[in-house]
Design a protein around this motif. Structure first.
Motif, PDB file in Angstrom:
ATOM      1  N   ALA A 222       1.129  -1.140  -0.282  1.00 58.36           N
ATOM      2  CA  ALA A 222       0.358   0.193   0.032  1.00 58.36           C
ATOM      3  C   ALA A 222       0.997   1.107  -0.104  1.00 58.36           C
ATOM      4  O   ALA A 222       2.394   1.436   0.822  1.00 58.36           O
ATOM      5  N   VAL A 223       0.216   1.808  -0.803  1.00 60.45           N
ATOM      6  CA  VAL A 223       1.167   3.276  -0.978  1.00 60.45           C
ATOM      7  C   VAL A 223       0.374   5.046  -0.896  1.00 60.45           C
ATOM      8  O   VAL A 223      -0.846   4.655  -1.640  1.00 60.45           O
ATOM      9  N   GLY A 224       0.780   5.939  -0.046  1.00 53.95           N
ATOM     10  CA  GLY A 224       0.420   6.651  -0.716  1.00 53.95           C
ATOM     11  C   GLY A 224       0.395   7.982   0.778  1.00 53.95           C
ATOM     12  O   GLY A 224       1.263   7.310   2.039  1.00 53.95           O
ATOM     13  N   ASN A 225       0.497   8.739   0.934  1.00 55.46           N
ATOM     14  CA  ASN A 225       0.455  10.002   2.091  1.00 55.46           C
ATOM     15  C   ASN A 225      -0.675   9.804   3.792  1.00 55.46           C
ATOM     16  O   ASN A 225      -1.013   9.239   2.916  1.00 55.46           O
ATOM     17  N   LEU A 226       0.217   9.853   4.562  1.00 53.99           N
ATOM     18  CA  LEU A 226      -0.166   9.169   5.715  1.00 53.99           C
ATOM     19  C   LEU A 226      -1.160  10.381   6.243  1.00 53.99           C
ATOM     20  O   LEU A 226      -1.224  10.893   7.269  1.00 53.99           O
ATOM     21  N   ILE A 227      -2.827  10.350   5.727  1.00 58.80           N
ATOM     22  CA  ILE A 227      -2.966  11.115   6.029  1.00 58.80           C
ATOM     23  C   ILE A 227      -5.041  10.365   6.288  1.00 58.80           C
ATOM     24  O   ILE A 227      -5.136   9.054   4.994  1.00 58.80           O
ATOM     25  N   ARG A 228      -5.764  11.247   6.369  1.00 61.95           N
ATOM     26  CA  ARG A 228      -6.875  10.453   6.765  1.00 61.95           C
ATOM     27  C   ARG A 228      -7.375   9.893   5.540  1.00 61.95           C
ATOM     28  O   ARG A 228      -7.785   8.971   5.284  1.00 61.95           O
ATOM     29  N   LYS A 230      -6.711   8.920   2.653  1.00 57.81           N
ATOM     30  CA  LYS A 230      -5.790   7.579   2.620  1.00 57.81           C
ATOM     31  C   LYS A 230      -6.534   5.730   2.817  1.00 57.81           C
ATOM     32  O   LYS A 230      -6.591   5.541   2.556  1.00 57.81           O
ATOM     33  N   GLY A 231      -7.385   6.793   4.187  1.00 60.98           N
ATOM     34  CA  GLY A 231      -8.047   5.503   4.623  1.00 60.98           C
ATOM     35  C   GLY A 231      -6.926   4.478   5.681  1.00 60.98           C
ATOM     36  O   GLY A 231      -7.915   3.153   4.856  1.00 60.98           O
ATOM     37  N   VAL A 253       4.068   2.341   1.935  1.00 57.96           N
ATOM     38  CA  VAL A 253       5.111   3.147   1.540  1.00 57.96           C
ATOM     39  C   VAL A 253       4.528   4.355   1.816  1.00 57.96           C
ATOM     40  O   VAL A 253       3.680   4.672   1.446  1.00 57.96           O
ATOM     41  N   GLY A 254       5.567   4.914   2.618  1.00 58.41           N
ATOM     42  CA  GLY A 254       5.256   6.821   2.610  1.00 58.41           C
ATOM     43  C   GLY A 254       4.845   7.266   4.176  1.00 58.41           C
ATOM     44  O   GLY A 254       4.944   6.309   5.182  1.00 58.41           O
ATOM     45  N   ASP A 255       4.926   8.673   4.234  1.00 57.98           N
ATOM     46  CA  ASP A 255       4.742   9.430   5.246  1.00 57.98           C
ATOM     47  C   ASP A 255       3.566  10.489   5.280  1.00 57.98           C
ATOM     48  O   ASP A 255       3.316  10.565   4.368  1.00 57.98           O
ATOM     49  N   GLY A 256       3.558  10.936   6.788  1.00 55.98           N
ATOM     50  CA  GLY A 256       2.211  11.809   7.032  1.00 55.98           C
ATOM     51  C   GLY A 256       2.368  11.640   8.093  1.00 55.98           C
ATOM     52  O   GLY A 256       2.892  11.206   9.454  1.00 55.98           O
ATOM     53  N   VAL A 297      -3.055  -2.463  -2.716  1.00 55.54           N
ATOM     54  CA  VAL A 297      -4.241  -2.611  -1.810  1.00 55.54           C
ATOM     55  C   VAL A 297      -4.244  -0.485  -1.855  1.00 55.54           C
ATOM     56  O   VAL A 297      -3.458  -0.122  -0.964  1.00 55.54           O
ATOM     57  N   LEU A 298      -5.444  -0.185  -2.466  1.00 57.31           N
ATOM     58  CA  LEU A 298      -5.964   1.403  -1.918  1.00 57.31           C
ATOM     59  C   LEU A 298      -7.185   1.773  -1.309  1.00 57.31           C
ATOM     60  O   LEU A 298      -8.300   1.291  -1.844  1.00 57.31           O
ATOM     61  N   SER A 299      -7.143   2.318  -0.742  1.00 54.01           N
ATOM     62  CA  SER A 299      -7.871   2.156   0.646  1.00 54.01           C
ATOM     63  C   SER A 299      -9.042   3.391   0.789  1.00 54.01           C
ATOM     64  O   SER A 299      -9.493   4.012   1.908  1.00 54.01           O
ATOM     65  N   SER A 300      -8.432   4.911  -0.024  1.00 57.46           N
ATOM     66  CA  SER A 300      -9.119   5.822   0.029  1.00 57.46           C
ATOM     67  C   SER A 300     -10.451   6.031  -0.354  1.00 57.46           C
ATOM     68  O   SER A 300     -11.025   5.363  -0.542  1.00 57.46           O
ATOM     69  N   ARG A 301     -10.066   6.941   0.607  1.00 56.21           N
ATOM     70  CA  ARG A 301     -11.711   8.072   0.311  1.00 56.21           C
ATOM     71  C   ARG A 301     -12.179   8.885  -1.025  1.00 56.21           C
ATOM     72  O   ARG A 301     -12.809   8.718  -1.215  1.00 56.21           O
ATOM     73  N   SER A 302     -10.980   9.207  -1.187  1.00 54.65           N
ATOM     74  CA  SER A 302     -11.361  10.035  -2.506  1.00 54.65           C
ATOM     75  C   SER A 302     -10.377  10.030  -3.073  1.00 54.65           C
ATOM     76  O   SER A 302      -8.898  10.151  -2.859  1.00 54.65           O
TER      77      SER A 302
END
Length: 407
Positions: A222-228, A230-231, A253-256, A297-302
């Motif tokens: 799973a990859v993305g910024n660690l913000i809400r 991204k889920g 992978v990612g930070d936030g 896995v992409l668990s994003s809300r938007s």
């Protein structure tokens, strides 16, 4: 014919090896620079950097880094997630926004004299470039990348910025067909000027030689910024609810700003051993990370049209994704992956359980993912061709014509 000179304006652009902000913008320009002369105006970061320097990997690109604050404070735009994530991480950085925007505007205005065309990334740059284009009598093309369009549905200020960008751009490019159709309905008088150019994947992802791991464990990426948005909290909950969670390992992978709360959630749900948070990694490392995964896995809300999904599919990795507009058509339930409802941890857990237990189906969906990516997505070369055609359209509409970037 004369070689085209492109002035690019972006709030995110990698200034050094290992930078992660705006790597997809860089990927596009590096392809275009094979035949175009490109000047990129972007924010400087918190490390020493020249005001103007050449991109060593692409001689056709010259970067103008705008110093908008004392060096130690320049953390608003060039870290993972760009300006929006930077503001979430440190809200006081909003005080730096006027200086950042004015600095970008002024540098772009100074550089515009030699340009044939201005290309802006995201709506805020499009709004500024539109004004500069009128002052300098230069055609403007704005690319909308999803997050800006999504924010416009929730904020009157973002709606105003989006409207300015669309009205003052000769052509508007969207990174997904669904986004283009929505904007065409929202701005019917500009319908003919709104187009879709889909981001491609780097050739390295198509070259990955991979197969589902031979063991019984499931390697999840799973990859993305660690913000809400991204889920990742939903992903943690899904693993906690999965029947075969002891056979899953998730590499994030990612930070936030949500890193510590996510670690605490994993501990409280008893699944800390199932997760590894590796932080931000260089874009050049992502093909290797992808090759080591069984499922993405992409668990994003938007999302707009997430590049991480494009890269996973190109790498032959099936995708479990929330059912979002920008994902539909790429991730096809039962074919290239699984689609689950937003915030539905039970459905995500069920998809993960199926991926663990049915290795034949996992392999089949991975093969279908790569086949789809080869035919329907392509590489950054294909993306650059789409942009080149629209650049020529914009120049021709203004009564000027130059050789295409590919010539």
């Amino acid at each position: 014919m004369k070689k085209m000179r492109l002035l690019a304006l972006s709030t995110s652009y990698p200034l050094r090896t290992g930078s992660s902000a705006g790597v997809f913008v860089q990927s596009l320009y590096r392809r275009l620079s094979e035949g175009c002369a490109i000047d990129v105006v972007c924010p400087a970061d918190s490390k020493p950097v020249k005001a103007t320097f050449d991109d060593g990997a692409a001689p056709g690109i010259r970067i103008h880094a705008v110093r908008y604050a004392p060096r130690a404070w320049r953390r608003l735009a060039q870290e993972s997630g760009g300006v929006v994530t930077g503001l979430r991480r440190s809200p006081w950085h909003a005080l730096l926004l006027p200086g950042l925007l004015f600095g970008l505007f002024w540098r772009c205005l100074l550089c515009a004299g030699d340009a044939d065309l201005i290309h802006a990334n995201w709506s805020v740059c499009g709004a500024m470039a539109g004004i500069i284009g009128r002052l300098r009598r230069k055609p403007v093309i704005t690319t909308l990348r999803g997050s800006d369009v999504a924010r416009a549905t929730r904020s009157w200020l973002d709606r105003m910025i989006l409207g300015l960008a669309v009205r003052n751009s000769r052509i508007v490019i969207c990174v997904s067909e669904a986004m283009a159709e929505r904007l065409q309905a929202q701005f019917p008088h500009r319908r003919a000027d709104i187009h879709a150019c889909l981001n491609g994947a780097d050739e390295a992802f198509f070259e990955i030689d991979r197969a589902v791991s031979g063991g019984t464990g499931l390697r999840v990426l799973a990859v993305g910024n660690l913000i809400r948005l991204k889920g990742f909290d939903v992903l943690i909950e899904a693993v906690a609810r999965a029947r075969h969670r002891e056979r899953m390992h998730v590499c994030i992978v990612g930070d936030g700003p949500e890193r510590e709360p996510l670690l605490a959630q994993a501990a409280s749900r008893g699944v800390s051993s199932c997760f590894t948070f590796v932080g931000t990694v260089p874009a050049t490392d992502m093909p290797k990370r992808t090759a080591e995964a069984d499922v993405f896995v992409l668990s994003s809300r938007s999302e707009g049209r997430p590049n991480v999904v494009v890269e996973a599919l190109a790498g032959g990795v099936p995708v479990i994704s929330t059912d979002l507009e920008g994902v539909q058509g790429m991730v096809r339930n039962g074919d290239t992956g699984w689609l689950v409802a937003v915030d539905d941890a039970d459905a995500l857990a069920a998809a993960l359980d199926q991926a663990v237990t049915d290795r034949v189906e996992l392999q089949r969906r991975g093969e279908r993912a790569r086949a789809f990516a080869r035919i329907q997505i392509g590489t950054w070369v294909d993306t650059a061709r789409c942009y080149e055609a629209l650049f020529q359209t914009a120049l021709t509409a203004g009564g000027r014509q130059h050789s295409s970037c590919a010539e």
